[in-house]
Design a protein around this motif. Structure first.
Motif, PDB file in Angstrom:
ATOM      1  N   MET A  48      18.810 104.256  68.644  1.00 25.95           N
ATOM      2  CA  MET A  48      18.231 105.153  67.657  1.00 25.95           C
ATOM      3  C   MET A  48      17.330 106.202  68.302  1.00 25.95           C
ATOM      4  SD  MET A  48      17.397 102.323  64.673  1.00 25.95           S
ATOM      5  CE  MET A  48      16.891 103.532  63.444  1.00 25.95           C
ATOM      6  N   ASP A  49      16.670 105.834  69.407  1.00 24.67           N
ATOM      7  CA  ASP A  49      15.745 106.759  70.076  1.00 24.67           C
ATOM      8  C   ASP A  49      16.453 107.739  71.006  1.00 24.67           C
ATOM      9  OD1 ASP A  49      13.628 105.559  68.804  1.00 24.67           O
ATOM     10  OD2 ASP A  49      12.927 104.430  70.554  1.00 24.67           O
ATOM     11  N   HIS A  50      17.622 107.370  71.513  1.00 30.37           N
ATOM     12  CA  HIS A  50      18.213 108.156  72.593  1.00 30.37           C
ATOM     13  C   HIS A  50      19.645 108.599  72.306  1.00 30.37           C
ATOM     14  CE1 HIS A  50      14.754 107.417  75.205  1.00 30.37           C
ATOM     15  NE2 HIS A  50      14.760 106.181  74.739  1.00 30.37           N
ATOM     16  N   ALA A  51      20.079 108.523  71.068  1.00 36.24           N
ATOM     17  CA  ALA A  51      21.377 109.070  70.671  1.00 36.24           C
ATOM     18  C   ALA A  51      21.204 109.759  69.327  1.00 36.24           C
ATOM     19  CB  ALA A  51      22.442 107.973  70.589  1.00 36.24           C
ATOM     20  N   ASP A  52      22.082 110.676  69.029  1.00 36.91           N
ATOM     21  CA  ASP A  52      22.017 111.460  67.795  1.00 36.91           C
ATOM     22  C   ASP A  52      22.686 110.674  66.672  1.00 36.91           C
ATOM     23  OD1 ASP A  52      21.763 113.430  65.901  1.00 36.91           O
ATOM     24  OD2 ASP A  52      23.426 114.633  66.671  1.00 36.91           O
ATOM     25  N   VAL A  53      21.923 109.693  66.113  1.00 32.22           N
ATOM     26  CA  VAL A  53      22.483 108.799  65.101  1.00 32.22           C
ATOM     27  C   VAL A  53      21.552 108.716  63.902  1.00 32.22           C
ATOM     28  CG1 VAL A  53      23.759 107.424  66.792  1.00 32.22           C
ATOM     29  CG2 VAL A  53      21.411 106.759  66.176  1.00 32.22           C
ATOM     30  N   GLY A  54      22.089 108.159  62.809  1.00 26.34           N
ATOM     31  CA  GLY A  54      21.294 107.926  61.614  1.00 26.34           C
ATOM     32  C   GLY A  54      20.720 106.529  61.602  1.00 26.34           C
ATOM     33  N   ARG A  55      20.798 105.884  60.457  1.00 25.85           N
ATOM     34  CA  ARG A  55      20.266 104.527  60.357  1.00 25.85           C
ATOM     35  C   ARG A  55      21.416 103.543  60.568  1.00 25.85           C
ATOM     36  NH1 ARG A  55      22.200 100.685  56.414  1.00 25.85           N
ATOM     37  NH2 ARG A  55      22.338 101.638  54.367  1.00 25.85           N
ATOM     38  N   PRO A  56      21.148 102.343  61.100  1.00 25.38           N
ATOM     39  CA  PRO A  56      22.236 101.415  61.413  1.00 25.38           C
ATOM     40  C   PRO A  56      22.905 100.863  60.150  1.00 25.38           C
ATOM     41  CG  PRO A  56      20.119 100.341  61.756  1.00 25.38           C
ATOM     42  CD  PRO A  56      19.826 101.783  61.474  1.00 25.38           C
ATOM     43  N   VAL A  57      24.211 100.689  60.238  1.00 19.97           N
ATOM     44  CA  VAL A  57      24.944  99.989  59.180  1.00 19.97           C
ATOM     45  C   VAL A  57      25.551  98.692  59.704  1.00 19.97           C
ATOM     46  CG1 VAL A  57      25.393 102.002  57.739  1.00 19.97           C
ATOM     47  CG2 VAL A  57      26.972 101.458  59.591  1.00 19.97           C
ATOM     48  N   VAL A  58      25.888  98.642  60.993  1.00 21.46           N
ATOM     49  CA  VAL A  58      26.409  97.412  61.577  1.00 21.46           C
ATOM     50  C   VAL A  58      26.148  97.446  63.078  1.00 21.46           C
ATOM     51  CG1 VAL A  58      28.747  98.346  61.898  1.00 21.46           C
ATOM     52  CG2 VAL A  58      28.413  95.864  61.768  1.00 21.46           C
ATOM     53  N   ALA A  59      25.829  96.274  63.628  1.00 25.44           N
ATOM     54  CA  ALA A  59      25.661  96.128  65.072  1.00 25.44           C
ATOM     55  C   ALA A  59      26.297  94.817  65.491  1.00 25.44           C
ATOM     56  CB  ALA A  59      24.188  96.149  65.468  1.00 25.44           C
ATOM     57  N   ALA A  60      27.050  94.853  66.581  1.00 32.51           N
ATOM     58  CA  ALA A  60      27.682  93.659  67.133  1.00 32.51           C
ATOM     59  C   ALA A  60      27.291  93.555  68.603  1.00 32.51           C
ATOM     60  CB  ALA A  60      29.202  93.735  66.992  1.00 32.51           C
ATOM     61  N   ILE A  61      26.683  92.426  68.964  1.00 29.19           N
ATOM     62  CA  ILE A  61      26.204  92.244  70.323  1.00 29.19           C
ATOM     63  C   ILE A  61      26.821  90.991  70.916  1.00 29.19           C
ATOM     64  CG2 ILE A  61      24.128  91.067  69.487  1.00 29.19           C
ATOM     65  CD1 ILE A  61      22.637  92.160  71.929  1.00 29.19           C
ATOM     66  N   THR A  62      27.246  91.096  72.173  1.00 33.22           N
ATOM     67  CA  THR A  62      27.713  89.944  72.934  1.00 33.22           C
ATOM     68  C   THR A  62      26.726  89.702  74.064  1.00 33.22           C
ATOM     69  OG1 THR A  62      30.026  90.410  72.421  1.00 33.22           O
ATOM     70  CG2 THR A  62      29.594  88.991  74.309  1.00 33.22           C
ATOM     71  N   TYR A  63      26.287  88.443  74.173  1.00 32.80           N
ATOM     72  CA  TYR A  63      25.330  88.061  75.200  1.00 32.80           C
ATOM     73  C   TYR A  63      26.075  87.443  76.381  1.00 32.80           C
ATOM     74  CZ  TYR A  63      22.039  88.506  71.288  1.00 32.80           C
ATOM     75  OH  TYR A  63      21.317  88.966  70.223  1.00 32.80           O
ATOM     76  N   PHE A  64      25.829  87.961  77.564  1.00 38.08           N
ATOM     77  CA  PHE A  64      26.446  87.422  78.772  1.00 38.08           C
ATOM     78  C   PHE A  64      25.522  86.429  79.471  1.00 38.08           C
ATOM     79  CE2 PHE A  64      27.944  92.037  78.805  1.00 38.08           C
ATOM     80  CZ  PHE A  64      29.021  91.775  77.978  1.00 38.08           C
ATOM     81  N   ALA A  65      24.237  86.738  79.482  1.00 36.82           N
ATOM     82  CA  ALA A  65      23.236  85.875  80.108  1.00 36.82           C
ATOM     83  C   ALA A  65      21.872  86.284  79.560  1.00 36.82           C
ATOM     84  CB  ALA A  65      23.254  86.015  81.627  1.00 36.82           C
ATOM     85  N   SER A  66      20.892  85.408  79.693  1.00 36.19           N
ATOM     86  CA  SER A  66      19.552  85.703  79.188  1.00 36.19           C
ATOM     87  C   SER A  66      18.744  86.474  80.218  1.00 36.19           C
ATOM     88  CB  SER A  66      18.820  84.405  78.845  1.00 36.19           C
ATOM     89  OG  SER A  66      19.451  83.709  77.807  1.00 36.19           O
ATOM     90  N   PRO A  67      18.004  87.483  79.785  1.00 36.83           N
ATOM     91  CA  PRO A  67      17.078  88.135  80.716  1.00 36.83           C
ATOM     92  C   PRO A  67      15.929  87.201  81.054  1.00 36.83           C
ATOM     93  CG  PRO A  67      16.776  88.994  78.499  1.00 36.83           C
ATOM     94  CD  PRO A  67      17.952  88.068  78.440  1.00 36.83           C
ATOM     95  N   GLU A  68      15.262  87.473  82.150  1.00 36.14           N
ATOM     96  CA  GLU A  68      14.126  86.666  82.572  1.00 36.14           C
ATOM     97  C   GLU A  68      12.838  87.421  82.311  1.00 36.14           C
ATOM     98  OE1 GLU A  68      14.167  83.597  83.649  1.00 36.14           O
ATOM     99  OE2 GLU A  68      16.349  83.346  83.822  1.00 36.14           O
ATOM    100  N   ALA A  69      11.874  86.733  81.705  1.00 32.88           N
ATOM    101  CA  ALA A  69      10.573  87.352  81.479  1.00 32.88           C
ATOM    102  C   ALA A  69       9.957  87.775  82.806  1.00 32.88           C
ATOM    103  CB  ALA A  69       9.653  86.377  80.753  1.00 32.88           C
ATOM    104  N   GLY A  70       9.317  88.941  82.798  1.00 29.18           N
ATOM    105  CA  GLY A  70       8.698  89.471  83.996  1.00 29.18           C
ATOM    106  C   GLY A  70       9.568  90.431  84.769  1.00 29.18           C
ATOM    107  N   THR A  71      10.805  90.613  84.324  1.00 26.30           N
ATOM    108  CA  THR A  71      11.711  91.545  84.988  1.00 26.30           C
ATOM    109  C   THR A  71      11.763  92.863  84.209  1.00 26.30           C
ATOM    110  OG1 THR A  71      13.649  90.693  83.796  1.00 26.30           O
ATOM    111  CG2 THR A  71      13.106  89.669  85.904  1.00 26.30           C
ATOM    112  N   ILE A  72      12.395  93.853  84.802  1.00 27.06           N
ATOM    113  CA  ILE A  72      12.612  95.149  84.161  1.00 27.06           C
ATOM    114  C   ILE A  72      14.110  95.301  83.925  1.00 27.06           C
ATOM    115  CG2 ILE A  72      12.371  97.637  84.338  1.00 27.06           C
ATOM    116  CD1 ILE A  72       9.715  96.221  84.019  1.00 27.06           C
ATOM    117  N   ALA A  73      14.482  95.519  82.675  1.00 31.52           N
ATOM    118  CA  ALA A  73      15.893  95.692  82.326  1.00 31.52           C
ATOM    119  C   ALA A  73      16.237  97.176  82.255  1.00 31.52           C
ATOM    120  CB  ALA A  73      16.197  95.023  80.988  1.00 31.52           C
TER     121      ALA A  73
END
Length: 261
Positions: A48-73
């Protein structure tokens, strides 16, 4: 009132064209990993902050692995099609070149059409009459310090007596009544302990999550939430969720596939 939302979901440019996000332990689950709903909320906000879009209607996310706290993604936003009615983008999240999650989301601008509600919100007592689980032993750190819950009764698994019915009805809101925006709805569909725990001492992790966004609740209001599992096969299970505002209107719904660990 928390100072951490929405701050902890905002990706910032680092000056070299990268978008980066600090992975904090403030949204950790009891498993010691950042909550998948927080990951989704962060990726949705980045779109929403970095693409020219409106408000969300649907989002689908696939998780490959968990991030670790203290890292930068690192987050990468890739427009798929920015149409007049629907705008679709991909967002990838990685750390040190390792892919962690991919989200495809569609958005809409100023779209209006017919509305008809055929479902009904969970019947829950007024949240003001219910105890705060954090006052009776629920952890106050991580995710459970960022989201407030109110339940008519303690879930069976929490007292060592799983009920056998993997259904949870609960009031939720961000801590202190912080306003719930679109990314926060993505967080709240995955912020409760999984109801599959009512089938026994089971540990579950989300593989894929799809969220439909309908409307925003009023600022400061509680969200009546129902989560249920009906199918468990070969260690995988679904979880369906519905979030309703305090006026009985559906604000979001979800389905996820999760794996038992």
């Amino acid at each position: 009132m928390t100072d951490f939302y929405p701050h902890d979901t905002i990706a910032t440019p680092d000056g070299s064209g990268r978008l980066t996000l600090e992975v904090t332990d403030r949204w950790n689950t009891p498993l010691g990993k950042p909550n998948g709903g927080w990951v989704l909320a962060s990726m949705l906000r980045t779109a929403m902050d970095h693409a020219d879009v409106g408000r969300p209607v649907v989002a689908a996310i696939t998780y490959f692995a968990s991030p670790e706290a203290g890292t930068i993604a690192d987050l990468t936003v890739t427009p798929v099609k920015l149409g007049r009615r629907v705008q679709t983008v991909d967002v990838d999240l990685a750390c040190d070149g390792r892919p962690l999650a991919r989200m495809t989301a569609s958005f809409a601008r100023d779209h209006h059409g017919p509305t008809q509600e055929l479902g009904a919100a969970p019947e829950l007592p007024d949240p003001g009459t219910l105890p705060d689980p954090r006052e009776v032993g629920m952890p106050r750190d991580g995710l459970f310090g960022r989201v407030e819950y109110r339940m008519a009764q303690a879930p069976g698994w929490s007292v060592g007596q799983p009920s056998g019915d993997p259904t949870t009805d609960v009031w939720q809101r961000l801590d202190g009544g912080t306003e719930i925006d679109w990314p926060a709805l993505g967080l709240l569909v995955d912020a409760c302990p999984p109801p599959v725990m009512e089938l026994g001492p089971l540990v579950s992790m989300t593989v894929q999550l799809t969220v439909h966004f309908h409307r925003l609740p009023e600022p400061g209001s509680w969200v009546a939430s129902r989560f249920s599992t009906r199918h468990l096969a070969d260690g995988f299970h679904e979880e369906d969720g519905e979030l309703w505002d305090d006026q009985g209107r559906l604000v979001a719904q979800s389905r996820q596939l999760a794996i038992l660990l």
